[in-house]
Scaffold this motif. Structure first.
Motif, PDB file in Angstrom:
ATOM      1  N   PHE A  47     -14.265   1.073 -10.381  1.00 54.14           N
ATOM      2  CA  PHE A  47     -12.496   0.881 -11.574  1.00 54.14           C
ATOM      3  C   PHE A  47     -11.968   0.253  -9.991  1.00 54.14           C
ATOM      4  CE2 PHE A  47      -8.130   1.044 -11.642  1.00 54.14           C
ATOM      5  CZ  PHE A  47      -8.190   0.513 -13.115  1.00 54.14           C
ATOM      6  N   LEU A  48     -12.121   0.177  -8.985  1.00 55.92           N
ATOM      7  CA  LEU A  48     -11.422  -0.496  -8.213  1.00 55.92           C
ATOM      8  C   LEU A  48     -11.546  -2.220  -7.359  1.00 55.92           C
ATOM      9  CD1 LEU A  48      -9.954   1.951  -5.405  1.00 55.92           C
ATOM     10  CD2 LEU A  48      -8.706   0.492  -7.384  1.00 55.92           C
ATOM     11  N   LYS A  49     -13.162  -1.769  -7.855  1.00 57.41           N
ATOM     12  CA  LYS A  49     -13.940  -3.133  -7.073  1.00 57.41           C
ATOM     13  C   LYS A  49     -14.488  -4.010  -8.320  1.00 57.41           C
ATOM     14  CE  LYS A  49     -16.618  -3.257  -3.924  1.00 57.41           C
ATOM     15  NZ  LYS A  49     -17.076  -3.571  -2.886  1.00 57.41           N
ATOM     16  N   THR A  50     -13.494  -3.003  -9.269  1.00 58.52           N
ATOM     17  CA  THR A  50     -13.864  -4.413 -10.607  1.00 58.52           C
ATOM     18  C   THR A  50     -13.065  -4.871 -11.202  1.00 58.52           C
ATOM     19  OG1 THR A  50     -14.081  -2.953 -11.905  1.00 58.52           O
ATOM     20  CG2 THR A  50     -16.086  -3.567 -11.687  1.00 58.52           C
ATOM     21  N   ASN A  51     -11.662  -4.948 -10.893  1.00 58.97           N
ATOM     22  CA  ASN A  51      -9.823  -4.888 -11.126  1.00 58.97           C
ATOM     23  C   ASN A  51      -9.491  -5.292 -10.196  1.00 58.97           C
ATOM     24  OD1 ASN A  51     -10.432  -3.852 -13.781  1.00 58.97           O
ATOM     25  ND2 ASN A  51      -9.468  -2.182 -12.970  1.00 58.97           N
ATOM     26  N   TYR A  52      -9.484  -5.657  -8.549  1.00 59.56           N
ATOM     27  CA  TYR A  52      -8.946  -6.381  -7.542  1.00 59.56           C
ATOM     28  C   TYR A  52      -9.842  -6.753  -6.501  1.00 59.56           C
ATOM     29  CZ  TYR A  52      -5.534  -2.734  -9.280  1.00 59.56           C
ATOM     30  OH  TYR A  52      -4.474  -2.279 -10.171  1.00 59.56           O
ATOM     31  N   LYS A  53      -9.636  -7.084  -5.828  1.00 58.69           N
ATOM     32  CA  LYS A  53     -10.630  -9.081  -5.665  1.00 58.69           C
ATOM     33  C   LYS A  53     -10.150  -8.801  -3.726  1.00 58.69           C
ATOM     34  CE  LYS A  53      -9.679 -13.440  -8.678  1.00 58.69           C
ATOM     35  NZ  LYS A  53      -9.767 -13.831  -8.820  1.00 58.69           N
ATOM     36  N   ARG A  58      -6.208  -3.728  -3.404  1.00 56.96           N
ATOM     37  CA  ARG A  58      -6.590  -1.940  -3.536  1.00 56.96           C
ATOM     38  C   ARG A  58      -6.525  -1.312  -2.819  1.00 56.96           C
ATOM     39  NH1 ARG A  58     -12.699  -4.658  -1.809  1.00 56.96           N
ATOM     40  NH2 ARG A  58     -13.087  -5.689  -4.017  1.00 56.96           N
ATOM     41  N   ALA A  59      -5.897  -1.063  -1.733  1.00 54.65           N
ATOM     42  CA  ALA A  59      -5.168  -0.271  -0.955  1.00 54.65           C
ATOM     43  C   ALA A  59      -3.783  -0.090  -1.690  1.00 54.65           C
ATOM     44  CB  ALA A  59      -4.835  -0.700   0.871  1.00 54.65           C
ATOM     45  N   GLU A  60      -3.167  -1.169  -1.756  1.00 50.24           N
ATOM     46  CA  GLU A  60      -1.565  -1.406  -2.733  1.00 50.24           C
ATOM     47  C   GLU A  60      -2.032  -0.681  -4.068  1.00 50.24           C
ATOM     48  OE1 GLU A  60       2.002  -1.875  -3.195  1.00 50.24           O
ATOM     49  OE2 GLU A  60       0.976  -2.086  -1.540  1.00 50.24           O
ATOM     50  N   HIS A  61      -2.309  -0.790  -4.969  1.00 46.59           N
ATOM     51  CA  HIS A  61      -3.082   0.035  -6.063  1.00 46.59           C
ATOM     52  C   HIS A  61      -3.082   1.664  -5.444  1.00 46.59           C
ATOM     53  CE1 HIS A  61      -4.021   1.600 -10.077  1.00 46.59           C
ATOM     54  NE2 HIS A  61      -5.555   1.987  -9.576  1.00 46.59           N
ATOM     55  N   VAL A  62      -3.493   1.510  -4.522  1.00 46.76           N
ATOM     56  CA  VAL A  62      -4.172   3.608  -4.722  1.00 46.76           C
ATOM     57  C   VAL A  62      -2.471   3.832  -4.428  1.00 46.76           C
ATOM     58  CG1 VAL A  62      -5.049   5.016  -3.051  1.00 46.76           C
ATOM     59  CG2 VAL A  62      -6.399   3.602  -4.161  1.00 46.76           C
ATOM     60  N   ARG A  63      -2.091   3.197  -3.166  1.00 54.58           N
ATOM     61  CA  ARG A  63      -0.770   3.810  -2.517  1.00 54.58           C
ATOM     62  C   ARG A  63       0.189   4.272  -3.518  1.00 54.58           C
ATOM     63  NH1 ARG A  63       0.374  -0.177   0.617  1.00 54.58           N
ATOM     64  NH2 ARG A  63      -1.368   0.481   1.816  1.00 54.58           N
ATOM     65  N   ASN A  64       0.112   3.174  -4.457  1.00 54.20           N
ATOM     66  CA  ASN A  64       1.557   3.152  -5.456  1.00 54.20           C
ATOM     67  C   ASN A  64       1.182   4.482  -6.602  1.00 54.20           C
ATOM     68  OD1 ASN A  64       2.688   1.162  -5.130  1.00 54.20           O
ATOM     69  ND2 ASN A  64       1.287  -0.290  -6.111  1.00 54.20           N
ATOM     70  N   GLU A  65      -0.313   4.112  -6.622  1.00 48.56           N
ATOM     71  CA  GLU A  65      -0.947   5.629  -7.129  1.00 48.56           C
ATOM     72  C   GLU A  65      -0.134   7.072  -6.795  1.00 48.56           C
ATOM     73  OE1 GLU A  65      -1.833   5.334 -11.153  1.00 48.56           O
ATOM     74  OE2 GLU A  65      -1.176   3.462 -10.633  1.00 48.56           O
ATOM     75  N   LEU A  66      -0.679   7.051  -6.015  1.00 48.26           N
ATOM     76  CA  LEU A  66      -0.294   8.096  -5.303  1.00 48.26           C
ATOM     77  C   LEU A  66       1.189   8.380  -5.281  1.00 48.26           C
ATOM     78  CD1 LEU A  66      -3.207   8.418  -2.284  1.00 48.26           C
ATOM     79  CD2 LEU A  66      -2.915   9.706  -4.103  1.00 48.26           C
TER      80      LEU A  66
END
Length: 70
Positions: A47-53, A58-66
């Motif tokens: 998911f992360l590799k296909t949606n974020y370049k 990717r790190a920002e998305h994971v941080r926000n989700e956590l």
């Protein structure tokens, strides 16, 4: 005789004497291969590799989700 050699010999002799056990271990290994390799390829896309370049996105998305767990 060293402990490592005794442990190896114990398992070696045990597996060598198996008849039905060898077939069961083969079935277990095939099932593990199917579960962790085949199913992962088809049902769990990256998911992360296909949606974020970039790694930063990717790190920002994971941080926000956590942080925003509800």
């Amino acid at each position: 005789m060293s402990l490592l050699k005794k442990v190896f010999r114990f398992y070696y002799e045990g597996f060598k004497g198996m008849t039905v056990g060898k077939t069961l271990w083969a079935v277990i290994l095939i099932k593990l291969f199917i579960m962790f390799v085949i199913l992962r390829l088809f049902f769990f896309p990256d998911f992360l590799k296909t949606n974020y370049k970039s790694d930063k996105e990717r790190a920002e998305h994971v941080r926000n989700e956590l942080i925003n767990l509800n």
